[in-house]
Design an enzyme around this catalytic site. Structure first.
Site, PDB file in Angstrom:
ATOM      1  N   SER A   1       0.808  -1.218   0.000  1.00 52.89           N
ATOM      2  CA  SER A   1       0.000   0.000   0.000  1.00 52.89           C
ATOM      3  C   SER A   1       0.843   1.270   0.000  1.00 52.89           C
ATOM      4  CB  SER A   1      -0.940  -0.003   1.209  1.00 52.89           C
ATOM      5  OG  SER A   1      -0.210  -0.197   2.410  1.00 52.89           O
TER       6      SER A   1
ATOM      7  N   ASP B   1      -1.306   5.829  12.022  1.00 54.34           N
ATOM      8  CA  ASP B   1      -0.614   5.449  10.784  1.00 54.34           C
ATOM      9  C   ASP B   1       0.682   6.239  10.654  1.00 54.34           C
ATOM     10  OD1 ASP B   1       0.250   4.775   8.274  1.00 54.34           O
ATOM     11  OD2 ASP B   1      -1.640   5.210   7.254  1.00 54.34           O
TER      12      ASP B   1
ATOM     13  N   HIS C   1       2.286   5.102   6.139  1.00 53.23           N
ATOM     14  CA  HIS C   1       1.932   5.775   4.897  1.00 53.23           C
ATOM     15  C   HIS C   1       2.209   7.268   5.023  1.00 53.23           C
ATOM     16  CE1 HIS C   1      -0.447   2.012   5.026  1.00 53.23           C
ATOM     17  NE2 HIS C   1      -0.108   1.960   3.759  1.00 53.23           N
TER      18      HIS C   1
END
Length: 419
Positions: free
Chosen positions: A139, A386, A389
């Site tokens: 991702s 997170d 990312h």
């Protein structure tokens, strides 16, 4: 490094000749020792950290190293916003989800020896006219593709044609820019090699999985043969519990805690996954594309691990004096680069190009660029900060500035070769 000799004038007399000869001998021994120590210190095994420019081996007096530099203030801000680009997903949309500060968007990468050109979307689209590009990986690779979509959005929006190629359109995306006949795709393959669930309790964020280290994941291997550019990346999934298989046999595991199972490091699995991926690209009969390895993207969890309350609340970049590449990030980086160099050497026999998109060290300096709590996880029932990312817009946009620069460099080389 250039060395300049300085002429020394010695006034020789009967009284000081022997003394000065001895002094000269000592100086020569000292120079030899310093030279030996300097050469040895270039090995990362002797120091806790190193500079990635040492591994790249670029002679700065001949060629600018765009990956060596610093993040500098850029008051002009980002190329786009979450309001001007309608293609980003909520996982990266930090401003939409309430991030209060905007400082992280006002920095730009500045190489030491040259200027990195601003991203020119019209130039990019002309360069890829009639071509195709695929991102292969996890991702974070999708994160880069989403950045590219937004960077191009000021010139053109694509048609989403994902449904024509896959039933899993969340993870396998294809976009078509009709005016440029350009196809952009993402093939989700977090390990690059074949994998399967091995946990009796089913799949979860940290469940046990099987990896088949000598078998490429068909999800991408059967799709990329006719692509002109392939950007390969992988990283964070290799920290989870894994059982390693080779030649249809279990050879050991990483962090699986199974009795009588040989312990094998995550670095071995990482190495073999990239080796298999690169060899697969070399074996594809019709593949003539340029392969870019986008190097390991470090996370920035502080005050705990990702599943133990860790966060990334900083609002400014580190300086190169505050943070150095070391530990697991260094090992992952070195492993990737070694496998790329081997693939590059072998690929020349077929006229294939393997290139290093070197982002590890520069992203190590950007703890401020992650969503933290200002990103919506695709696992909506799990609340985790997170720090893996990157916000859009944000420092990840620099990856595509590098990509465009390298693509233009390849075109220039190709034209020079024809001439």
């Amino acid at each position: 490094m250039k060395v300049y000799a300085t002429e020394l004038s010695w006034k020789i007399t009967p009284y000081n000749t022997q003394r000065k000869v001895s002094l000269l001998a000592l100086i020569l021994i000292l120079f030899a020792f310093i030279h030996l120590l300097t050469n040895n210190c270039r090995s990362p095994l002797l120091f806790r950290y190193f500079k990635t420019s040492d591994v790249r081996g670029i002679a700065l007096e001949k060629k600018c190293d765009i990956f060596s530099g610093n993040w500098v203030p850029h008051p002009e801000g980002s190329y786009y916003s979450n309001e001007s680009c309608h293609l980003m997903i909520d996982q990266h949309n930090c401003m939409k989800l309430g991030r209060p500060d905007k400082e992280f968007m006002n920095w730009r990468w500045k190489p030491n020896e040259c200027e990195l050109p601003l991203f020119n979307p019209a130039q990019f689209l002309e360069l890829v006219r009639g071509k195709s590009m695929a991102f292969v990986g996890d991702s974070v690779g999708r994160n880069q593709m989403q950045s590219l979509l937004c960077l191009l959005s000021s010139v053109a929006y694509p048609e989403d044609i994902s449904h024509k190629y896959s039933s899993n359109t969340d993870y396998f995306k294809r976009y078509f820019y009709a005016d440029y006949r350009f196809t952009l795709a993402i093939f989700w393959s977090p390990f690059l090699v074949k994998s399967s669930d091995a946990d009796p309790n089913g799949h979860s964020l940290n469940s046990l999985m099987n990896l088949y280290l000598d078998e490429a994941d068909e999800a991408w291997a059967k799709e990329v043969e006719n692509f002109d550019y392939v950007i390969v990346s992988a990283g964070q999934w290799f920290f989870r519990p894994l059982i390693y298989n080779e030649n249809s046999k279990v050879i050991g595991c990483h962090k699986c805690f199974i009795k009588n199972m040989t312990a094998v490091t995550k670095y071995y699995g990482y190495r073999m996954a990239f080796r298999t991926a690169f060899r697969t690209l070399q074996s594809l009969k019709n593949y003539k594309g340029i392969t870019f390895l986008r190097t390991f993207s470090p996370s920035h969890f502080e005050n705990g691990d990702w599943n133990k309350g860790g966060n990334c609340a900083r609002t400014r970049p580190f300086t190169s004096q505050e943070m150095k590449l070391e530990g697991y990030a260094m090992e992952f980086y070195l492993t990737q680069v070694e496998e790329l160099r081997a693939a590059e050497k072998e690929g020349t026999k077929r006229g294939l190009k393997f290139r290093l998109l070197d982002t590890t060290e520069i992203m190590l300096l950007r703890p401020d660029g992650h969503p933290n709590q200002y990103g919506q996880s695709p696992h909506k029932n799990v609340a985790v900060n997170d720090c893996v990312h990157w916000c859009l817009p944000g420092p990840v946009d620099a990856w595509n500035e590098f990509l465009l620069y390298m693509m233009k460099t390849e075109r220039q080389r190709s034209l020079q070769g024809r001439l």
